[in-house]
Structure formats: structure tokens, C-alpha cells
Design an enzyme around this catalytic site. Sequence first.
Site, PDB file in Angstrom:
ATOM      1  N   HIS A 173      37.839  43.128  41.971  1.00  0.00           N
ATOM      2  CA  HIS A 173      38.530  43.354  43.244  1.00  0.00           C
ATOM      3  C   HIS A 173      38.295  44.791  43.670  1.00  0.00           C
ATOM      4  CE1 HIS A 173      41.796  43.434  46.209  1.00  0.00           C
ATOM      5  NE2 HIS A 173      41.725  42.122  46.178  1.00  0.00           N
ATOM      6  N   ASP A 224      41.546  34.351  43.201  1.00  0.00           N
ATOM      7  CA  ASP A 224      40.769  33.125  43.330  1.00  0.00           C
ATOM      8  C   ASP A 224      40.501  32.399  42.017  1.00  0.00           C
ATOM      9  OD1 ASP A 224      40.500  33.137  46.110  1.00  0.00           O
ATOM     10  OD2 ASP A 224      38.945  34.663  45.999  1.00  0.00           O
TER      11      ASP A 224
HETATM   12  N1  ACO Z   1      31.427  39.706  37.656  1.00  0.00           N
HETATM   13  C1  ACO Z   1      30.655  40.585  36.987  1.00  0.00           C
HETATM   14  N2  ACO Z   1      30.603  41.896  37.277  1.00  0.00           N
HETATM   15  C2  ACO Z   1      31.348  42.327  38.287  1.00  0.00           C
HETATM   16  C3  ACO Z   1      32.177  41.474  39.019  1.00  0.00           C
HETATM   17  C4  ACO Z   1      32.204  40.116  38.669  1.00  0.00           C
HETATM   18  N3  ACO Z   1      32.974  39.245  39.326  1.00  0.00           N
HETATM   19  N4  ACO Z   1      32.792  42.173  39.991  1.00  0.00           N
HETATM   20  C5  ACO Z   1      32.362  43.438  39.883  1.00  0.00           C
HETATM   21  N5  ACO Z   1      31.490  43.542  38.844  1.00  0.00           N
HETATM   22  C6  ACO Z   1      30.819  44.762  38.386  1.00  0.00           C
HETATM   23  C7  ACO Z   1      29.661  45.106  39.307  1.00  0.00           C
HETATM   24  O1  ACO Z   1      28.460  44.497  38.877  1.00  0.00           O
HETATM   25  C8  ACO Z   1      29.636  46.605  39.217  1.00  0.00           C
HETATM   26  O2  ACO Z   1      29.029  46.951  37.993  1.00  0.00           O
HETATM   27  P1  ACO Z   1      28.064  48.255  37.898  1.00  0.00           P
HETATM   28  O3  ACO Z   1      28.964  49.413  38.221  1.00  0.00           O
HETATM   29  O4  ACO Z   1      27.582  48.234  36.494  1.00  0.00           O
HETATM   30  O5  ACO Z   1      26.996  48.051  38.922  1.00  0.00           O
HETATM   31  C9  ACO Z   1      31.114  46.984  39.112  1.00  0.00           C
HETATM   32  O6  ACO Z   1      31.734  45.852  38.507  1.00  0.00           O
HETATM   33  C10 ACO Z   1      31.761  47.279  40.452  1.00  0.00           C
HETATM   34  O7  ACO Z   1      31.574  46.149  41.282  1.00  0.00           O
HETATM   35  P2  ACO Z   1      31.285  46.212  42.841  1.00  0.00           P
HETATM   36  O8  ACO Z   1      30.604  44.949  43.269  1.00  0.00           O
HETATM   37  O9  ACO Z   1      30.615  47.495  43.193  1.00  0.00           O
HETATM   38  O10 ACO Z   1      32.786  46.248  43.404  1.00  0.00           O
HETATM   39  P3  ACO Z   1      33.238  45.995  44.911  1.00  0.00           P
HETATM   40  O11 ACO Z   1      34.557  46.608  45.045  1.00  0.00           O
HETATM   41  O12 ACO Z   1      32.180  46.418  45.862  1.00  0.00           O
HETATM   42  O13 ACO Z   1      33.331  44.390  45.033  1.00  0.00           O
HETATM   43  C11 ACO Z   1      34.158  42.192  44.756  1.00  0.00           C
HETATM   44  C12 ACO Z   1      34.509  43.680  44.806  1.00  0.00           C
HETATM   45  C13 ACO Z   1      33.299  41.803  45.981  1.00  0.00           C
HETATM   46  C14 ACO Z   1      35.436  41.389  44.818  1.00  0.00           C
HETATM   47  C15 ACO Z   1      33.390  41.907  43.444  1.00  0.00           C
HETATM   48  O14 ACO Z   1      34.233  42.191  42.340  1.00  0.00           O
HETATM   49  C16 ACO Z   1      32.897  40.468  43.351  1.00  0.00           C
HETATM   50  O15 ACO Z   1      31.810  40.171  43.881  1.00  0.00           O
HETATM   51  N6  ACO Z   1      33.665  39.544  42.703  1.00  0.00           N
HETATM   52  C17 ACO Z   1      33.266  38.155  42.596  1.00  0.00           C
HETATM   53  C18 ACO Z   1      33.597  37.401  43.872  1.00  0.00           C
HETATM   54  C19 ACO Z   1      35.089  37.204  44.028  1.00  0.00           C
HETATM   55  O16 ACO Z   1      35.782  36.718  43.148  1.00  0.00           O
HETATM   56  N7  ACO Z   1      35.578  37.556  45.240  1.00  0.00           N
HETATM   57  C20 ACO Z   1      37.017  37.409  45.586  1.00  0.00           C
HETATM   58  C21 ACO Z   1      37.695  38.737  45.611  1.00  0.00           C
HETATM   59  S1  ACO Z   1      39.394  38.558  45.973  1.00  0.00           S
HETATM   60  C22 ACO Z   1      39.428  38.158  47.621  1.00  0.00           C
HETATM   61  O17 ACO Z   1      38.691  38.624  48.402  1.00  0.00           O
HETATM   62  C23 ACO Z   1      40.365  37.139  48.042  1.00  0.00           C
END
Ligand code: ACO
Length: 379
Positions: free
Chosen positions: A261, A315
Site C-alpha cells: 500500500h 483487497d
Molecule cells: N508484491 C510484491 N512486492 C511488492 C508488492 C506486492 N504486492 N507491493 C510492493 N512491492 C515492492 C515493490 O516491488 C517495491 O520493491 P523494490 O523497492 O525492491 O523495487 C517496493 O515494494 C515498493 O513498492 P512500490 O510499487 O514502489 O509501492 P507503491 O506505493 O508505488 O505501490 C501498490 C503501492 C500499487 C499498492 C503496490 O503495493 C502494489 O502493486 N500492490 C499489489 C496490487 C494491490 O494489491 N493493489 C491494491 C492496493 S489497496 C487499494 O488500492 C484499494
Amino acid sequence: MTSFEGVKIFKGLENVAIAETSLSYINGEKGRLVYRGIPVEVLAEKASFEEVAFLLWFGYLPNRKELDDLIRFMADSRDIHPEIEDHIARLPNKAHPMDVLRSCVSLFGVFEDLQASHDELQRAARITAKLPTIVSYHYRLSRGMKPVPPDKTLDHASNFYYMITGEKPDEEISKLMNSILILHAEQGLNASTFTAMVIASTLSDMYSSITGAIGALKGPLHGGANEKVIDMIEEIGTPENVESYVEKALKEKRKIPGFGHRVYKTYDPRSKVLKEYARKLSLKMNDAKYFPIAEKLEKVVVEKLAHKKIFPNVDLYSGIVYKLLGFPKEIYTAIFAIARVVGWTAHVIEYTKSNKIIRPCGVYVGPMNAEYIPLEARE
Ligand code: ACO
């Protein structure tokens, strides 16, 4: 953050505040979410969805008469214009419910608004009242079933369940439906709410704002993740396969739906509540698949990714709750929209009270002083 010629770039607007709000407070480090000062867990336990909608729209908890008036107004507003009913019937059966919702809210602005009050709070309540009708009409028509008209004697959440399934929920399911909608009703300036605010900031109309917000919510990085969670669990198949699934996903640098998140750097408080709902429902429905796999996923992902502050988000367990309630996967994100429309409309109303057009800037990194080559001279 990078900068160019003194202009800083905040990729994804991370940690950028654009407005004050008194709607909700999120403490991402402590996993805390409050609506107008009240913890979301308390509201999910004690309040009705309409009460929470009133709280978010008006800023205080309603007294009995105020609540009854809102309940009546919303129940009276559930029917949709016949032209929109016809439109839904003409849409392809395979249309995604979020696309249907987006198109129909856009049409509200054309058909519904002509006859009704232009008061923004009334518009918010009318749009909120109608979203379940659209989702259920399309769901039933697309499966060859007769639509179930709204029942004014039921509360908003129970009526939605009734219009989808054709059966009135028992007390337990009715309470659960209310709680689910409350947990999803508001969450600060997330991507869909921000979209609604950007549109509203141009002094466009509420229907345009909500249409845009639905489009933003649909994406799998946002509300669309609840559908993806169920796809993932079905692909995994049994709890024994979880470890290898997670390892492969991480090796391939894939994001695991239902985790991570932008704001929560610990457990999302809503995921904890939803996990308990999923646990109870899985016992009630004798489910030996969805909940056990999700629980194992939680354990494995947290073990592997807690150092990156990746924990379950809203989710992970919401999709399982919907699955166990018997809802088809395609409508999960639409259920999210049915609830979040309250937050969207409340933010639009709040922001436009002291409006400033939202207009960020980009940093140009293309060529300077490029030559215009006549068409005939180009290769
Ligand atoms: N699985 C594996 N690794 C993850 C996940 C995940 N679900 N989420 C974040 N990471 C990792 C990234 O790869 C990144 O790693 P790095 O620093 O080694 O490159 C680090 O954690 C930071 O992640 P970002 O994607 O930069 O974080 P951001 O804040 O931009 O994105 C998001 C947040 C979009 C929710 C992301 O966590 C994600 O894609 N999650 C999966 C989709 C999801 O469940 N979305 C619902 C969110 S809740 C909502 O909107 C209702």
C-alpha cells in the site's frame, strides 16, 4: 524524488499533500484509519452504511430524524431512468461491471440530473443510491435472469444483496454487508478519489467526477486487485503451493495482489477486520480452499516482504468474503465502487468549497530547438 532546473519531481505524487481534509485520517505506520475522528473498526461494528454516509457528507453523526430522512431519500432514489435501464439491457453480456457502471454514471448526468435537484449533497446521495441498481441489473440481465427491483424496506447494503441474489439476507449477512461497505467507504486521497477531485477542480460536474473515479478504481493496482486475488488463489489451488507461487512471483518481479500500500507500512486495519469476516464465513460455508490459501499467503508474503513494509491490504480478504457470500468475481470491484462513491462525493464537495484547479507540472526532457523538416523531405 529527482529535480530539474529547481523543479522537484515527486513520482506518483508520493507524500505530496494537495489539500486539507477533515474526512479521514490515516496513520500508515500504526495502521490506523478514522472517519471524522471515529475508528473505522468501530463504525464497521456499530453503524449502518447510511449513518456513515451521513457522517462523511455532513461532518457529524445524524440524529434519528436526520438518519431516517437520509434512508428514505436514498431508498426513494434507487430506481434508474428507463433510458438507462434500456441501455444496460443493450450492453454486451460480457461487459465488465466497472465499464457498465462508468457508462451509466455518465448517463445519469444526461438523463437523471435534468429532473432532480442540483444540490451537491442530494446529487451525492442520489448517485450512491443508484449504483447498486446498475450493478445488479446488469449482473442479472447478462445471465438471463430478470432484474430484481429495489426493495424500499431494506437498508442500502441489504437491498444490494437482495437485488443480486433475489433473496433477502438474514441478520448476519445484512450486518456483514453493511460492515463491508463501511470499510470501503473512504480512504483519503487515493488514486480514484484524487481523480474525482482533479475533475471537480475544473468546476466540472459531479457525474463527470464519479465517472472518472470509477475508471481509476478499476485498475489492478487499485480496486481491481480484489478480483486478481481470487484469480491468484484459484491458480495456487492448495495451501501447499503457496510458497512456490510466491517465490516464483518474486523472482519474476511480479506484484502479489492484495499486498502492499502507498500509505500503510504495516497491516491495513481493514484487512484485519475483513480477515475475521472471511474466517467466520469460511467456517459457515465449509470452505476448505479460499481462506486457508489466503492465510498461508499472508504468512509467506509477510515473512518474505515485511522488511519492505509489505503487508496485506484491504483487497486480500475482501474478495474471499465476496466469494463466500456467493457473489461472482466480476462484480467485486463494483462493490468497492458502491461503497467508495461516498468518499468520492464527500471529497469533491469538501475540496470545491475552497477550490483551486489541480494542475501539476511535468519536467520537459525532450529535445530543444529541433528543426521542422518538411513532410516531403522526411525519410
Ligand atoms: N508484491 C510484491 N512486492 C511488492 C508488492 C506486492 N504486492 N507491493 C510492493 N512491492 C515492492 C515493490 O516491488 C517495491 O520493491 P523494490 O523497492 O525492491 O523495487 C517496493 O515494494 C515498493 O513498492 P512500490 O510499487 O514502489 O509501492 P507503491 O506505493 O508505488 O505501490 C501498490 C503501492 C500499487 C499498492 C503496490 O503495493 C502494489 O502493486 N500492490 C499489489 C496490487 C494491490 O494489491 N493493489 C491494491 C492496493 S489497496 C487499494 O488500492 C484499494
